[in-house]
Each structure stands twice: as C-alpha cells, then as structure tokens.
Design a protein around this motif. Structure first.
Motif, mmCIF file in Angstrom:
data_model
loop_
_atom_site.group_PDB
_atom_site.id
_atom_site.type_symbol
_atom_site.label_atom_id
_atom_site.label_comp_id
_atom_site.label_asym_id
_atom_site.label_seq_id
_atom_site.Cartn_x
_atom_site.Cartn_y
_atom_site.Cartn_z
ATOM 1 N N GLU A 121 36.586 42.101 29.398
ATOM 2 C CA GLU A 121 36.360 42.635 30.048
ATOM 3 C C GLU A 121 34.998 43.515 29.976
ATOM 4 O O GLU A 121 34.263 44.259 30.593
ATOM 5 C CB GLU A 121 37.383 43.996 29.744
ATOM 6 N N THR A 122 34.429 44.241 28.793
ATOM 7 C CA THR A 122 32.883 44.504 28.511
ATOM 8 C C THR A 122 32.295 43.130 28.905
ATOM 9 O O THR A 122 31.287 43.912 29.990
ATOM 10 C CB THR A 122 33.042 44.489 26.954
ATOM 11 N N LYS A 123 32.198 42.014 28.929
ATOM 12 C CA LYS A 123 31.287 41.389 29.616
ATOM 13 C C LYS A 123 30.953 41.972 30.606
ATOM 14 O O LYS A 123 29.924 41.502 31.492
ATOM 15 C CB LYS A 123 31.782 39.879 28.807
ATOM 16 N N ILE A 124 32.836 41.404 31.457
ATOM 17 C CA ILE A 124 32.051 41.434 33.082
ATOM 18 C C ILE A 124 32.319 42.720 33.481
ATOM 19 O O ILE A 124 31.347 42.491 34.633
ATOM 20 C CB ILE A 124 33.726 41.110 33.844
ATOM 21 N N THR A 125 32.334 43.551 33.490
ATOM 22 C CA THR A 125 32.505 44.949 32.691
ATOM 23 C C THR A 125 30.396 45.494 33.134
ATOM 24 O O THR A 125 29.810 45.886 34.533
ATOM 25 C CB THR A 125 32.050 46.191 31.976
ATOM 26 N N GLY A 126 29.293 44.414 32.436
ATOM 27 C CA GLY A 126 28.811 44.585 32.659
ATOM 28 C C GLY A 126 27.806 43.664 33.397
ATOM 29 O O GLY A 126 26.277 44.330 34.044
ATOM 30 N N LEU A 127 27.952 42.832 33.593
ATOM 31 C CA LEU A 127 27.928 41.393 35.070
ATOM 32 C C LEU A 127 27.439 42.418 36.206
ATOM 33 O O LEU A 127 27.183 42.145 37.271
ATOM 34 C CB LEU A 127 28.386 40.413 35.081
ATOM 35 N N LEU A 128 29.374 43.146 36.522
ATOM 36 C CA LEU A 128 29.098 43.826 37.563
ATOM 37 C C LEU A 128 28.025 44.611 37.865
ATOM 38 O O LEU A 128 28.169 45.516 38.913
ATOM 39 C CB LEU A 128 30.823 44.414 37.769
#
Length: 265
Positions: A121-128
């Motif tokens: 979740e943290t990784k996808i949040t950063g990419l978005l």
C-alpha cells in the motif's frame, strides 16, 4: 479367590498404563504446566502475510475526489446468478505473475512480491502521488488466501482464510482436529516460496516451543499433512473393523482361558 483378585488387578494396571501412554501420544503442547509457562512466554513480532507469485489481489484507491482516482479503480462486469443481465460491477483483481509483478492502471508493471500488504500500500501510494493532488488511500487485500489440511483429520479440505492469518492449531481445528491415529510429533507442512522452490517442514505439536517456530503461522497455499501412526497403518492392511473384532475376540478368549484355569485349582 486371591489369585483371581490379583489377576484382575494386574489387568486393570496394564490397561491403565496403556491408556496413559495413549494420552501422552495424543496431547498437544506437553510439559507446559502452570508453573513453567513463564519459560515459554516470549515477545515475538506480529505475523504479517507477504505477497507471493500467483496471489490474487484487490487494490482500491480512494480520495476525497472520486473522479480523480477513477482511472486507478478498474471494474469488471459481474453476471447475476441465473440470469444474463449484468449487476453492479466488481473491482478488477490483479494476479501476481511469476516475476512478482502486477499490471496496474497508469503505473504499468509494479513489483509487489515479498511485500506485506502495508508495504504494498505504501509503495503504490508513493507511485500515485505524482498523478494526484492529494495523497490517496490505498487498500490491498488477498482474494485467494487458502490453506489445505489432509491426512488423519476429521474433515480434510481446503479453507479460505478471511483474516489472512492462521496458525497450525487453528488450521487443524477447521479440519475437525486430528483423529487419535494422527502423529502429533510429525506433522508436515508443504510450502512453496517466492521462487517456486518447494520444501517440507516437520513440526512437533507435542513440543511447547512450537508456538515460537517460524512455521507456527501458515502461509497462503500451505498444505498441512497429518501422517497416520503405526496403529492406523497396520489396521488399514486388514480393515479397521476386522482388526478390532480379532483383537477383542483374542482378549476375551485369553481371559476366559485364564479364569477357567484359576477356578479349577
């Protein structure tokens, strides 16, 4: 009469010893009494499942502006049961490929294998963040978190784990627990890692330290196999009913013969 009394007493003692031995073989977590439980209390990190290849995930992206995150929440039509009409769309499910990646809208290929849900979740949040004016809320869930239990259990089956956390005893409980013929000290867990390598782990459920084993909590797609003990293996050769009948008859004949000999003297 004294001889008969001693004979009956001896039989009772023998049966008592046999039953005690059986109880020792059946009991879980042996030797962990109230006085020594403090020796088994340890601080361990909370278990958190990690994403593996072939996992099926749902990923929801939320924000105060629903239109802004709409491109990241793909849906697929779902058929109403027994009808050809379409009902409310369901969220797109993402299959983690053999490289540990998913193909996410706009972002493309994203590697998630080996991450916990929170880390993903943290990784996808950063990419978005570069596509949105405000940080989104990303929620990742497993769709196919399952374990299988077979062998000497009451109800062998494959079970879906809703909370994505299950230990070896909970898995056995879902399968109706082991039968009395299951080997408690030789339970096998078949596991596949992120690289596709399979291994067999042997667990001794009689040992109190099992709760601190790194394999105490099961991983998605684990297979638990309970091996039958020698008694079950031998009885299966001639059938359990025949075995019990022969054993019972032999005992009765032996006892009757002994009683007749004693009463004649």
């Amino acid at each position: 009469m004294n001889k008969l009394f001693y004979l009956i007493s001896s039989i009772i003692i023998i049966l008592g010893v046999i039953s005690c031995n059986s109880a020792k073989n059946v009991a879980y977590i042996q030797g962990a009494g109230e006085n020594d439980m403090a020796g088994y209390v340890q601080t361990s990190p909370m278990y958190d499942a990690r994403i593996l290849p072939k996992d099926l995930l749902t990923i929801t992206v939320s924000a105060t502006d629903p239109e802004a995150v709409k491109p990241f929440n793909l849906t697929v039509p779902s058929l109403t049961t027994g009808s050809s009409t379409y009902s409310q769309p369901a969220l797109q499910k993402y299959l983690v490929d053999n490289n540990g990646q998913i193909n996410f809208p706009v972002l493309g290929m994203v590697t998630l294998s080996g991450l916990t849900k929170r880390e993903a979740e943290t990784k996808i949040t950063g990419l978005l963040q570069k596509y949105l004016k405000e940080p989104p809320v990303v929620t990742v869930s497993f769709v196919n978190y399952k374990i299988s239990v077979l062998g000497e259990v009451a109800r062998p089956n494959t079970f879906t784990i809703v909370n994505e956390k299950v230990n070896i005893f909970e898995a056995l409980a879902m399968a109706g627990d082991m039968t009395i013929y299951g080997k408690r000290d030789n339970v096998k867990v078949i596991r596949e890692d992120a690289d596709g390598n399979q291994s067999v782990i042997v667990l001794n459920l009689n040992d109190p330290s099992i709760i601190h084993s790194p394999y105490y909590f099961l991983q998605q797609n684990d297979v638990v196999y309970v091996e039958p003990n020698k008694t079950k293996a031998k009885s299966s050769e001639i059938g359990s009913a025949t075995s019990l009948w022969i054993s019972g008859t032999s005992i009765l004949i032996s006892l009757a013969g002994l009683l007749v000999n004693i009463l004649r003297k």
